[in-house]
Design an enzyme around this catalytic site. Sequence first.
Site, PDB file in Angstrom:
ATOM      1  N   HIS A   7       2.842  -1.703   5.308  1.00  8.96           N
ATOM      2  CA  HIS A   7       2.480  -0.318   5.588  1.00  8.96           C
ATOM      3  C   HIS A   7       3.567   0.379   6.417  1.00  8.96           C
ATOM      4  O   HIS A   7       3.803   0.017   7.565  1.00  8.96           O
ATOM      5  CB  HIS A   7       1.157  -0.334   6.364  1.00  8.96           C
ATOM      6  N   ARG A   8       4.247   1.337   5.792  1.00 14.76           N
ATOM      7  CA  ARG A   8       5.404   2.008   6.403  1.00 14.76           C
ATOM      8  C   ARG A   8       6.463   0.967   6.791  1.00 14.76           C
ATOM      9  O   ARG A   8       7.183   1.130   7.769  1.00 14.76           O
ATOM     10  CB  ARG A   8       4.976   2.826   7.633  1.00 14.76           C
ATOM     11  N   GLU A  34       4.940   0.309   1.544  1.00 18.54           N
ATOM     12  CA  GLU A  34       4.268   1.601   1.421  1.00 18.54           C
ATOM     13  C   GLU A  34       5.030   2.565   2.301  1.00 18.54           C
ATOM     14  O   GLU A  34       5.478   2.200   3.388  1.00 18.54           O
ATOM     15  CB  GLU A  34       2.812   1.457   1.876  1.00 18.54           C
ATOM     16  N   ASP A  36       5.740   7.136   3.189  1.00 17.22           N
ATOM     17  CA  ASP A  36       5.234   8.510   3.064  1.00 17.22           C
ATOM     18  C   ASP A  36       6.402   9.467   2.877  1.00 17.22           C
ATOM     19  O   ASP A  36       7.456   9.275   3.479  1.00 17.22           O
ATOM     20  CB  ASP A  36       4.501   8.907   4.347  1.00 17.22           C
ATOM     21  N   HIS A  49       5.865  10.046   8.071  1.00 18.82           N
ATOM     22  CA  HIS A  49       4.421  10.176   7.858  1.00 18.82           C
ATOM     23  C   HIS A  49       3.867  11.543   8.268  1.00 18.82           C
ATOM     24  O   HIS A  49       3.156  12.186   7.509  1.00 18.82           O
ATOM     25  CB  HIS A  49       3.672   9.071   8.616  1.00 18.82           C
ATOM     26  N   GLU A 108       3.410   7.442  -0.837  1.00 17.30           N
ATOM     27  CA  GLU A 108       2.306   8.351  -0.541  1.00 17.30           C
ATOM     28  C   GLU A 108       2.846   9.761  -0.389  1.00 17.30           C
ATOM     29  O   GLU A 108       3.682  10.020   0.474  1.00 17.30           O
ATOM     30  CB  GLU A 108       1.548   7.942   0.728  1.00 17.30           C
ATOM     31  N   LYS A 110       2.635  13.290   0.851  1.00 22.49           N
ATOM     32  CA  LYS A 110       1.970  14.100   1.864  1.00 22.49           C
ATOM     33  C   LYS A 110       1.994  15.535   1.362  1.00 22.49           C
ATOM     34  O   LYS A 110       3.001  16.220   1.458  1.00 22.49           O
ATOM     35  CB  LYS A 110       2.714  13.986   3.202  1.00 22.49           C
ATOM     36  N   ASP A 228       0.122  -3.466   8.398  1.00 21.93           N
ATOM     37  CA  ASP A 228       1.262  -3.269   9.307  1.00 21.93           C
ATOM     38  C   ASP A 228       1.988  -4.595   9.567  1.00 21.93           C
ATOM     39  O   ASP A 228       3.129  -4.594  10.010  1.00 21.93           O
ATOM     40  CB  ASP A 228       0.778  -2.737  10.673  1.00 21.93           C
TER      41      ASP A 228
END
Length: 241
Positions: A7-8, A34, A36, A49, A108, A110, A228
């Site tokens: 995640h990120r 992943e 953003d 993000h 993702e 935004k 994470d």
Amino acid sequence: MTLIFAHRGYSAKYPENTMKAFKEAEKAGADGIELDVQLTKDGEIVVIHDEKVDRTTNGTGYVIDFTFEELRKLDAGHKKSLLKKEPIPSLREVLEWLKTNNLKCNIEIKSNLATFMKIEQPVISMVQEFGLSDRIIISSFNHYSLVYCYRIAPEIEIAPLYAEGLYMPWVYAESIRAKGMHPKFKVAPNEIIKASMEYGIDVRPYTVNKEKEMRRLFEIGCTAFITDDPVLALKIRKEYH
């Protein structure tokens, strides 16, 4: 096998959404990352993000008010007190790096009032330019954005993000032509995950950081999850596979 998406990037240990975090996730053995994306003032796609730079960098203000060159001067690593400055990456930089490995990548989008219908086409064009359509999943809380993406490029997988319980979410996912869905782990009980997967819809809950939740998902053979801490997830997965 349940896949592990960082995640990120490996954000439990490194500054989120930076090349450092992505590279460390790959080194750790994650199956995917992943990230953003947002638009800059001059139309560049950057990996960050929040709509503002305040939380993750040493700057202040909205991403959309900065040019790419101005954003690159900020340090996205200062909160983790890294010795070396970590710039905000461009999506192009990440996709170039993805060409050197086999990781999957969940982008993702935004999408807000300022960027809806402006960010989707450039993201898709760039993914196609790098020939990565089969390794990218586009997700968003803005499902109109996802439908728009599907219409432009049906070959790129889309997956709706959602945080509230949905009735028969696999039917909803199919209705927008999504092959997967990304629920908050708290609204993804085992029976929903199993029913969705039996229906042919992949399920990748977010953000799964507790060992107990990871074990639950490994036990039922969930498609994937987003965490994470890919190192912890990989350590636990060894017990199941």
